[in-house]
Design an enzyme around this catalytic site. Structure first.
Site, PDB file in Angstrom:
ATOM      1  N   GLY A  30     -47.167  -9.180 -16.668  1.00 15.95           N
ATOM      2  CA  GLY A  30     -48.088  -8.933 -17.768  1.00 15.95           C
ATOM      3  C   GLY A  30     -48.561 -10.219 -18.413  1.00 15.95           C
ATOM      4  O   GLY A  30     -48.484 -11.296 -17.815  1.00 15.95           O
ATOM      5  N   HIS A  33     -53.886 -13.404 -17.435  1.00 16.08           N
ATOM      6  CA  HIS A  33     -54.881 -14.436 -17.746  1.00 16.08           C
ATOM      7  C   HIS A  33     -55.789 -14.602 -16.533  1.00 16.08           C
ATOM      8  O   HIS A  33     -55.678 -13.829 -15.557  1.00 16.08           O
ATOM      9  CB  HIS A  33     -54.189 -15.743 -18.138  1.00 16.08           C
ATOM     10  CG  HIS A  33     -53.114 -16.162 -17.170  1.00 16.08           C
ATOM     11  ND1 HIS A  33     -53.390 -16.511 -15.866  1.00 16.08           N
ATOM     12  CD2 HIS A  33     -51.769 -16.256 -17.302  1.00 16.08           C
ATOM     13  CE1 HIS A  33     -52.265 -16.829 -15.245  1.00 16.08           C
ATOM     14  NE2 HIS A  33     -51.266 -16.666 -16.089  1.00 16.08           N
ATOM     15  N   HIS A  36     -54.295 -14.512 -13.056  1.00 16.13           N
ATOM     16  CA  HIS A  36     -54.068 -13.158 -12.539  1.00 16.13           C
ATOM     17  C   HIS A  36     -55.385 -12.513 -12.112  1.00 16.13           C
ATOM     18  O   HIS A  36     -55.440 -11.816 -11.104  1.00 16.13           O
ATOM     19  CB  HIS A  36     -53.415 -12.287 -13.618  1.00 16.13           C
ATOM     20  CG  HIS A  36     -52.046 -12.724 -14.022  1.00 16.13           C
ATOM     21  ND1 HIS A  36     -51.774 -13.225 -15.270  1.00 16.13           N
ATOM     22  CD2 HIS A  36     -50.869 -12.746 -13.341  1.00 16.13           C
ATOM     23  CE1 HIS A  36     -50.479 -13.508 -15.354  1.00 16.13           C
ATOM     24  NE2 HIS A  36     -49.911 -13.246 -14.191  1.00 16.13           N
ATOM     25  N   GLY A 146     -49.562 -16.567  -6.892  1.00 11.73           N
ATOM     26  CA  GLY A 146     -50.214 -17.827  -7.237  1.00 11.73           C
ATOM     27  C   GLY A 146     -49.400 -19.025  -6.750  1.00 11.73           C
ATOM     28  O   GLY A 146     -48.165 -19.006  -6.767  1.00 11.73           O
ATOM     29  N   GLN A 152     -41.378 -20.068  -5.771  1.00 17.06           N
ATOM     30  CA  GLN A 152     -41.302 -18.607  -5.690  1.00 17.06           C
ATOM     31  C   GLN A 152     -42.046 -18.114  -4.455  1.00 17.06           C
ATOM     32  O   GLN A 152     -41.560 -17.262  -3.703  1.00 17.06           O
ATOM     33  CB  GLN A 152     -41.910 -18.013  -6.966  1.00 17.06           C
ATOM     34  CG  GLN A 152     -42.225 -16.528  -6.892  1.00 17.06           C
ATOM     35  CD  GLN A 152     -42.679 -15.976  -8.232  1.00 17.06           C
ATOM     36  OE1 GLN A 152     -41.891 -15.818  -9.129  1.00 17.06           O
ATOM     37  NE2 GLN A 152     -43.957 -15.657  -8.368  1.00 17.06           N
ATOM     38  N   VAL A 175     -55.045 -21.642 -10.869  1.00 21.79           N
ATOM     39  CA  VAL A 175     -56.235 -21.713 -11.728  1.00 21.79           C
ATOM     40  C   VAL A 175     -55.867 -22.588 -12.928  1.00 21.79           C
ATOM     41  O   VAL A 175     -54.782 -22.449 -13.499  1.00 21.79           O
ATOM     42  CB  VAL A 175     -56.687 -20.304 -12.172  1.00 21.79           C
ATOM     43  CG1 VAL A 175     -57.888 -20.374 -13.093  1.00 21.79           C
ATOM     44  CG2 VAL A 175     -57.004 -19.449 -10.956  1.00 21.79           C
ATOM     45  N   LEU A 183     -52.887 -22.454 -15.679  1.00 21.32           N
ATOM     46  CA  LEU A 183     -52.791 -21.246 -16.504  1.00 21.32           C
ATOM     47  C   LEU A 183     -51.411 -20.624 -16.331  1.00 21.32           C
ATOM     48  O   LEU A 183     -50.882 -20.565 -15.224  1.00 21.32           O
ATOM     49  CB  LEU A 183     -53.861 -20.231 -16.097  1.00 21.32           C
ATOM     50  CG  LEU A 183     -55.307 -20.603 -16.365  1.00 21.32           C
ATOM     51  CD1 LEU A 183     -56.207 -19.384 -16.194  1.00 21.32           C
ATOM     52  CD2 LEU A 183     -55.492 -21.150 -17.764  1.00 21.32           C
ATOM     53  N   SER A 184     -50.870 -20.176 -17.436  1.00 19.34           N
ATOM     54  CA  SER A 184     -49.552 -19.534 -17.419  1.00 19.34           C
ATOM     55  C   SER A 184     -49.459 -18.621 -18.629  1.00 19.34           C
ATOM     56  O   SER A 184     -49.992 -18.945 -19.701  1.00 19.34           O
ATOM     57  CB  SER A 184     -48.462 -20.608 -17.507  1.00 19.34           C
ATOM     58  OG  SER A 184     -47.231 -20.022 -17.888  1.00 19.34           O
TER      59      SER A 184
HETATM   60  O1  PAF Z   1     -44.536 -14.599 -10.958  1.00 18.23           O
HETATM   61  C1  PAF Z   1     -44.194 -13.635 -11.675  1.00 18.23           C
HETATM   62  O2  PAF Z   1     -44.893 -13.199 -12.577  1.00 18.23           O
HETATM   63  C2  PAF Z   1     -42.856 -12.956 -11.406  1.00 18.23           C
HETATM   64  O3  PAF Z   1     -41.901 -13.873 -11.000  1.00 18.23           O
HETATM   65  C3  PAF Z   1     -42.953 -11.783 -10.411  1.00 18.23           C
HETATM   66  C4  PAF Z   1     -43.379 -12.257  -9.034  1.00 18.23           C
HETATM   67  C5  PAF Z   1     -43.931 -10.748 -10.920  1.00 18.23           C
HETATM   68  C6  PAF Z   1     -41.587 -11.104 -10.259  1.00 18.23           C
HETATM   69  O4  PAF Z   1     -41.137 -10.588 -11.476  1.00 18.23           O
END
Ligand code: PAF
Length: 258
Positions: A30, A33, A36, A146, A152, A175, A183-184
């Protein structure tokens, strides 16, 4: 746009989709931004159906304060998804997604202990576990992540390969704001002074200085530095700015001997 807030709702929705239709998923926590938005736009372009999951996953937070202060902006998120033409939002509760209360988990025991993993014990077990659950439930053909969360991304790709999971992991470029800050969702927790100062982070990261020198310069600028390291061709870093943890990565400078 469907709001699916239980496992049953997601599974029934998934069953209603014809076998020849491709489903893409954008897993998120959630506080959406423009980063996403770019994942969602690509997911929509490349698939018949696009589902966005919104779940602030407690098992990936090693710091309870970080979890407690993680931004939750569901009404804005819903509006963004609606505007981007998302077909469904999946937003489960902890008890639904973790009926075992996290007794069972996915673990990687080498690269998940480096970089962010060295500073956030257990973080990647939480990420991999929730991503596997989301893939098992939504059965996507493609999943969008991203490159800002580069470590990750590598670990999710590794998990998919290791477990022969029938999903393609699609890496999408970071981005950035006009001053290059990535962006975060966490950026919205920066005060305006810290937000201005945060632009030094991508700036210093993109220089040709050694990783150790970049770490030294960041500290001189007043940031708390978790790490700056060159790893598999990327220069990866995590810092704290006004108590907010920021991560970023760029191609490592070619001039270094590594
Ligand atoms: O990158 C993220 O927002 C989170 O680590 C993810 C991949 C949704 C897992 O909770």
């Amino acid at each position: 746009m469907k709001i699916l807030d239980t496992i049953n709702a997601l599974q029934n929705w998934r069953k209603s989709i014809a076998h020849d239709k491709s489903v893409g998923i954008v897993p998120t926590m959630g506080a959406l931004h423009d980063g996403h938005r770019s994942l969602i736009a690509r997911c929509r372009r490349e698939n018949d159906i696009c589902v966005v999951s919104i779940f602030v996953n407690p098992t990936q937070f090693n710091d309870p304060n970080d979890l407690a202060t993680y931004p939750v902006t569901f009404e804005e998120d819903r509006a963004i998804c609606e505007a981007e033409g998302v077909d469904a939002i999946f937003m489960p509760q902890y008890g639904d997604l973790y009926p075992d209360d996290y007794r069972y988990r996915v673990s990687e025991d080498r690269e998940s202990c480096l970089l962010c993993g060295a500073h956030r014990p257990g973080h990647f077990d939480g990420v991999l576990s929730v991503v596997m659950k989301l893939f098992n439930l939504a059965q996507p053909r493609r999943a969008y992540f991203g490159e800002k969360d580069w470590q990750q991304l590598q670990l999710v790709k590794g998990m998919v390969d290791a477990f022969f999971m029938p999903v393609s992991v699609v890496a999408c470029p970071t981005v950035r704001e006009t001053d290059d800050l990535a962006l975060s969702s966490r950026n919205r927790r920066l005060t305006s002074d810290h937000r201005k100062k945060a632009a030094r982070f991508p700036h210093l990261l993109s220089t040709d200085a050694s990783a150790a020198e970049v770490a030294r310069l960041l500290k001189t600028d007043g940031f708390e530095v978790d790490y700056v390291e060159d790893f598999r061709g990327r220069r990866c870093a995590a810092i704290h700015c006004g108590g907010v943890r920021l991560i970023d990565n760029l191609p490592a400078p070619k001039t270094e001997d590594r």
